[in-house]
Motif scaffolding. Structure first.
Motif, mmCIF file in Angstrom:
data_model
loop_
_atom_site.group_PDB
_atom_site.id
_atom_site.type_symbol
_atom_site.label_atom_id
_atom_site.label_comp_id
_atom_site.label_asym_id
_atom_site.label_seq_id
_atom_site.Cartn_x
_atom_site.Cartn_y
_atom_site.Cartn_z
ATOM 1 N N PRO A 99 -3.366 0.420 -3.043
ATOM 2 C CA PRO A 99 -2.616 -0.772 -3.352
ATOM 3 C C PRO A 99 -1.932 -0.702 -4.686
ATOM 4 O O PRO A 99 -2.558 0.048 -5.527
ATOM 5 C CB PRO A 99 -3.904 -1.685 -3.627
ATOM 6 N N THR B 105 0.992 -1.038 -0.001
ATOM 7 C CA THR B 105 -0.015 0.195 -0.126
ATOM 8 C C THR B 105 0.877 1.335 -0.120
ATOM 9 O O THR B 105 1.747 1.160 0.979
ATOM 10 C CB THR B 105 -0.939 -0.050 1.232
ATOM 11 N N ASN C 57 2.210 -6.671 1.645
ATOM 12 C CA ASN C 57 1.529 -5.945 2.554
ATOM 13 C C ASN C 57 2.104 -4.942 3.308
ATOM 14 O O ASN C 57 1.495 -4.485 4.414
ATOM 15 C CB ASN C 57 0.931 -7.269 3.471
ATOM 16 N N ARG D 209 3.210 -1.011 4.227
ATOM 17 C CA ARG D 209 2.592 0.245 3.843
ATOM 18 C C ARG D 209 3.577 1.360 3.628
ATOM 19 O O ARG D 209 4.475 1.418 4.932
ATOM 20 C CB ARG D 209 1.668 0.403 5.063
#
Length: 70
Positions: free
Chosen positions: A13, A8, A58, A60
């Protein structure tokens, strides 16, 4: 064959190369602000770490621009 991971970036995404570093992401997303702040999984990233820290699935990443003008 290039493999990618889903992370992200700024709340969106994105699929990026699995071996990408923070420096690679800065180039990939054209983040050229000299005062850019980078956050990785909620942690401030020092500029000297940009070429060392790699992304994982996954993760960020937030690119923060402190110069808004006014």
């Amino acid at each position: 064959m290039s493999t990618t991971v889903r992370i992200t970036v700024n709340g969106m995404p994105e699929d990026v190369p699995s071996s990408a570093t923070m420096a690679d992401l800065i180039d990939l997303f054209h983040e050229m602000d000299r005062d850019l702040i980078v956050e990785h999984n909620g942690r401030f990233v020092f500029p000297q770490e940009y070429k060392v820290i790699r992304v994982a699935p996954n993760d960020r990443v937030e690119f923060i621009h402190p110069n808004f003008g006014g």
